[in-house]
Design an enzyme around this catalytic site. Structure first.
Site, PDB file in Angstrom:
ATOM      1  N   ASP A   1      44.317  41.516  43.584  1.00 36.99           N
ATOM      2  CA  ASP A   1      43.883  42.737  42.910  1.00 36.99           C
ATOM      3  C   ASP A   1      42.675  42.459  42.034  1.00 36.99           C
ATOM      4  OD1 ASP A   1      45.701  44.625  43.908  1.00 36.99           O
ATOM      5  OD2 ASP A   1      47.270  43.925  42.554  1.00 36.99           O
TER       6      ASP A   1
ATOM      7  N   ASP B   1      51.629  49.292  47.872  1.00 36.93           N
ATOM      8  CA  ASP B   1      51.300  48.435  46.726  1.00 36.93           C
ATOM      9  C   ASP B   1      51.710  49.121  45.428  1.00 36.93           C
ATOM     10  OD1 ASP B   1      50.054  46.611  45.010  1.00 36.93           O
ATOM     11  OD2 ASP B   1      48.012  47.090  45.642  1.00 36.93           O
TER      12      ASP B   1
HETATM   13 ZN    ZN Z   1      46.578  45.837  45.152  1.00 37.97          ZN
END
Ligand code: ZN
Length: 195
Positions: A12, A152
């Site tokens: 991320d 996610d």
């Molecule tokens: Zn992610």
């Protein structure tokens, strides 16, 4: 994570602008690259994203996922990712309509459905996002596309089962893998996969 049989490493990337948090950039990803041969699934939560695609491609990303809101020209950003021979993902925030990608679904290797608002780990799963997964699953199957569906945010052992039932191919998990069962990565990955 490789020993624990993860399929890929989801990274991320946050810029403190597109989302209210900052994580890591291409330099760190490049340093991580030599520690594993698992694919790097790089989720870019940065805006404007277009001119940074090259940096992440060269840093060792295998899949580059962008948010439609983070580029002025989604198609040209997709082409840019493909020009580096990388797989292309598009990410849909909980508030982003699935209609935004349905007509161009064939352009993507991956659709990442955000089941929390991006920015921080450890948030609670938003169940309504599974409706989006079901719509995508149907469309992908009807059109016989190879596009995979990834989810996610807030994935745990219970909702992983629901997500798979709705048609998800790839589960992203941080907190569950690292914190459940005393941080037994292999067990947690196994439970998410087979639960
Ligand atoms: Zn992610």
């Amino acid at each position: 994570l490789e020993k624990a049989k993860a399929d890929l490493i989801h990274i991320d990337v946050m810029d403190g602008h597109f989302v209210p948090n900052i994580t890591i950039g291409p330099e760190v990803i490049n340093k991580l690259r030599k520690y594993t041969s698992l694919p790097f699934d790089v989720h870019l939560m940065i805006s404007p994203v277009h001119d940074f695609i090259k940096n992440f491609a060269e840093a060792g990303a295998d899949i580059i996922t962008i948010h439609p809101e983070a580029t002025n020209d989604l198609v040209s950003s997709i082409q840019k990712i493909k020009s580096f021979n990388k797989k292309v993902g598009v990410s849909l925030n909980p508030g982003t309509s699935v209609k935004k990608v349905l007509p161009v679904l064939k352009l993507f290797d991956l659709v990442l459905v955000m089941s929390v608002n991006p920015g921080f780990g450890g948030q609670k799963f938003i169940k309504d996002t599974l409706e989006k997964v079901k719509i995508l699953r149907k469309e992908i199957d009807i059109k016989k596309l190879k596009t995979q569906i990834e989810i996610d945010g807030g994935i745990n052992f219970e909702n992983a089962i629901m997500a798979k039932k709705a048609g998800v191919d790839i589960l992203v998990s941080g907190t569950t893998i690292f914190k459940e069962n005393g941080g037994n990565l292999e067990k947690n990955i196994q439970l998410l996969r087979t639960g």
